[in-house]
Design a protein around this motif. Sequence first.
Motif, PDB file in Angstrom:
ATOM      1  N   GLU A  25      -0.902  -2.513 -14.819  1.00  0.00           N
ATOM      2  CA  GLU A  25      -0.222  -1.827 -13.767  1.00  0.00           C
ATOM      3  C   GLU A  25      -0.738  -0.467 -13.968  1.00  0.00           C
ATOM      4  O   GLU A  25      -0.831   0.304 -12.946  1.00  0.00           O
ATOM      5  CB  GLU A  25       1.450  -1.776 -14.188  1.00  0.00           C
ATOM      6  N   GLU A  26      -1.065   0.190 -15.210  1.00  0.00           N
ATOM      7  CA  GLU A  26      -1.546   1.490 -15.462  1.00  0.00           C
ATOM      8  C   GLU A  26      -2.901   1.741 -14.713  1.00  0.00           C
ATOM      9  O   GLU A  26      -3.313   2.608 -13.901  1.00  0.00           O
ATOM     10  CB  GLU A  26      -1.705   1.558 -16.755  1.00  0.00           C
ATOM     11  N   GLU A  27      -3.632   0.584 -14.691  1.00  0.00           N
ATOM     12  CA  GLU A  27      -5.054   0.531 -14.184  1.00  0.00           C
ATOM     13  C   GLU A  27      -4.789   0.653 -12.579  1.00  0.00           C
ATOM     14  O   GLU A  27      -5.464   1.334 -11.859  1.00  0.00           O
ATOM     15  CB  GLU A  27      -6.023  -0.676 -14.381  1.00  0.00           C
ATOM     16  N   LEU A  28      -3.753  -0.008 -12.305  1.00  0.00           N
ATOM     17  CA  LEU A  28      -3.690  -0.100 -10.642  1.00  0.00           C
ATOM     18  C   LEU A  28      -3.360   1.440 -10.328  1.00  0.00           C
ATOM     19  O   LEU A  28      -3.419   1.824  -9.090  1.00  0.00           O
ATOM     20  CB  LEU A  28      -2.517  -1.216 -10.258  1.00  0.00           C
ATOM     21  N   MET A  29      -2.243   1.885 -11.044  1.00  0.00           N
ATOM     22  CA  MET A  29      -1.945   3.314 -10.649  1.00  0.00           C
ATOM     23  C   MET A  29      -3.067   4.196 -10.487  1.00  0.00           C
ATOM     24  O   MET A  29      -2.929   4.863  -9.883  1.00  0.00           O
ATOM     25  CB  MET A  29      -0.891   3.892 -11.713  1.00  0.00           C
ATOM     26  N   ALA A  47       6.286  -8.255 -10.896  1.00  0.00           N
ATOM     27  CA  ALA A  47       6.555  -9.145  -9.922  1.00  0.00           C
ATOM     28  C   ALA A  47       7.296  -8.834  -8.631  1.00  0.00           C
ATOM     29  O   ALA A  47       6.843  -9.310  -7.798  1.00  0.00           O
ATOM     30  CB  ALA A  47       7.630 -10.209 -10.884  1.00  0.00           C
ATOM     31  N   ASP A  48       7.816  -7.737  -8.811  1.00  0.00           N
ATOM     32  CA  ASP A  48       8.414  -7.089  -7.688  1.00  0.00           C
ATOM     33  C   ASP A  48       7.312  -6.366  -6.751  1.00  0.00           C
ATOM     34  O   ASP A  48       7.179  -6.573  -5.521  1.00  0.00           O
ATOM     35  CB  ASP A  48       9.562  -6.095  -7.772  1.00  0.00           C
ATOM     36  N   VAL A  53       3.848  -6.787  -1.945  1.00  0.00           N
ATOM     37  CA  VAL A  53       2.565  -6.724  -1.411  1.00  0.00           C
ATOM     38  C   VAL A  53       2.100  -7.967  -0.459  1.00  0.00           C
ATOM     39  O   VAL A  53       1.669  -8.011   0.541  1.00  0.00           O
ATOM     40  CB  VAL A  53       1.447  -6.917  -2.610  1.00  0.00           C
ATOM     41  N   VAL A  54       2.398  -9.067  -1.049  1.00  0.00           N
ATOM     42  CA  VAL A  54       2.375 -10.490  -0.367  1.00  0.00           C
ATOM     43  C   VAL A  54       3.316 -10.596   0.856  1.00  0.00           C
ATOM     44  O   VAL A  54       2.650 -11.141   1.948  1.00  0.00           O
ATOM     45  CB  VAL A  54       2.582 -11.762  -1.300  1.00  0.00           C
ATOM     46  N   LEU A  55       4.517 -10.022   0.837  1.00  0.00           N
ATOM     47  CA  LEU A  55       5.265  -9.953   1.789  1.00  0.00           C
ATOM     48  C   LEU A  55       4.738  -9.265   3.176  1.00  0.00           C
ATOM     49  O   LEU A  55       4.747  -9.546   4.413  1.00  0.00           O
ATOM     50  CB  LEU A  55       6.795  -9.725   1.500  1.00  0.00           C
ATOM     51  N   HIS A  56       4.354  -8.055   2.661  1.00  0.00           N
ATOM     52  CA  HIS A  56       3.594  -7.195   3.579  1.00  0.00           C
ATOM     53  C   HIS A  56       2.483  -7.723   4.364  1.00  0.00           C
ATOM     54  O   HIS A  56       2.234  -7.663   5.484  1.00  0.00           O
ATOM     55  CB  HIS A  56       3.321  -5.734   2.911  1.00  0.00           C
ATOM     56  N   ASP A  57       1.547  -8.429   3.515  1.00  0.00           N
ATOM     57  CA  ASP A  57       0.293  -9.168   4.072  1.00  0.00           C
ATOM     58  C   ASP A  57       0.911 -10.033   4.940  1.00  0.00           C
ATOM     59  O   ASP A  57       0.128 -10.464   5.906  1.00  0.00           O
ATOM     60  CB  ASP A  57      -0.656  -9.479   3.028  1.00  0.00           C
ATOM     61  N   LEU A  58       1.873 -10.997   4.894  1.00  0.00           N
ATOM     62  CA  LEU A  58       2.171 -12.008   5.537  1.00  0.00           C
ATOM     63  C   LEU A  58       2.344 -11.529   7.148  1.00  0.00           C
ATOM     64  O   LEU A  58       2.333 -11.869   8.073  1.00  0.00           O
ATOM     65  CB  LEU A  58       3.421 -12.874   5.224  1.00  0.00           C
ATOM     66  N   SER A  59       3.328 -10.453   6.823  1.00  0.00           N
ATOM     67  CA  SER A  59       3.641  -9.518   8.022  1.00  0.00           C
ATOM     68  C   SER A  59       2.396  -9.345   8.979  1.00  0.00           C
ATOM     69  O   SER A  59       2.436  -9.294   9.986  1.00  0.00           O
ATOM     70  CB  SER A  59       4.665  -8.437   7.881  1.00  0.00           C
ATOM     71  N   HIS A 104       1.192 -17.431 -12.368  1.00  0.00           N
ATOM     72  CA  HIS A 104       2.043 -16.178 -12.800  1.00  0.00           C
ATOM     73  C   HIS A 104       3.369 -15.922 -12.010  1.00  0.00           C
ATOM     74  O   HIS A 104       3.967 -15.156 -12.326  1.00  0.00           O
ATOM     75  CB  HIS A 104       1.212 -14.903 -13.080  1.00  0.00           C
ATOM     76  N   TYR A 105       3.090 -16.120 -10.678  1.00  0.00           N
ATOM     77  CA  TYR A 105       4.158 -15.933  -9.633  1.00  0.00           C
ATOM     78  C   TYR A 105       4.554 -16.953  -8.871  1.00  0.00           C
ATOM     79  O   TYR A 105       4.575 -16.892  -7.749  1.00  0.00           O
ATOM     80  CB  TYR A 105       3.871 -14.780  -9.059  1.00  0.00           C
ATOM     81  N   PRO A 106       5.235 -18.136  -9.467  1.00  0.00           N
ATOM     82  CA  PRO A 106       5.493 -19.134  -8.745  1.00  0.00           C
ATOM     83  C   PRO A 106       6.392 -19.129  -7.714  1.00  0.00           C
ATOM     84  O   PRO A 106       6.340 -19.755  -6.679  1.00  0.00           O
ATOM     85  CB  PRO A 106       5.979 -20.296  -9.743  1.00  0.00           C
ATOM     86  N   GLN A 107       7.211 -18.067  -7.880  1.00  0.00           N
ATOM     87  CA  GLN A 107       8.328 -18.018  -6.774  1.00  0.00           C
ATOM     88  C   GLN A 107       7.663 -17.291  -5.519  1.00  0.00           C
ATOM     89  O   GLN A 107       8.090 -17.645  -4.274  1.00  0.00           O
ATOM     90  CB  GLN A 107       9.372 -16.985  -7.208  1.00  0.00           C
TER      91      GLN A 107
END
Length: 203
Positions: A25-29, A47-48, A53-59, A104-107
């Motif tokens: 997360e620090e590297e992403l920031m 996870a949030d 990110v994925v929801l936005h891309d699906l849109s 890592h993010y099955p949901q």
Amino acid sequence: MMIPETILERLHEVFRSEGIERNSEEELMQQLRISEGEYRQLFANRADMVQKVVLHDLSLQEARDDERIRYAKNPVEKIILLLQHGIQDLKMVNPAFIIDLQLHYPQVWEMVLQHLESYNHDLDLRIVNEGVVQGYFRKDINLQLVAKIIIEQFNMVINPNIFPPERYNLGEVFRSVYLYYVRGLCTDKGAKLAEEYFAKNNI
């Protein structure tokens, strides 16, 4: 601070090219040039962040699909365009992105699969039904079954365990699967258009 949509799109670019787990997360920031406080205002946890990110891309995918078929001349071209661009999009994704989602993010991965089963299924169903009404697709086909088969064939084409990219050209696999299947759904009028489209676009 960048607007949230821009941050989500930048994060998606990183995930597509490097996978999700490669960067902390620090590297992403640091890549986004935002502070931890700004990051925490947007995301409760990692996870949030991935889910948003994925929801936005699906849109955005839905908007891209609308744009791609807006100027298609007929339902045959619409269905081929969607499939062709869907595969081209996936060719640009690092497989680590999909693997990280699954492990890592099955949901979130389940959310992606549900989107495929609902949005993509309904879109394919609508286009095929439109083709039946306009005389491009045969009237005796089972619309629900055809929409399901199109999705499952797509999953098969992009599955590296079935068609390893080092052994198979994805474009040739696409042509071999969809030219014959789509043509089989078509009336004579629709089949001619399908063959012309595949020939003209060299796919």
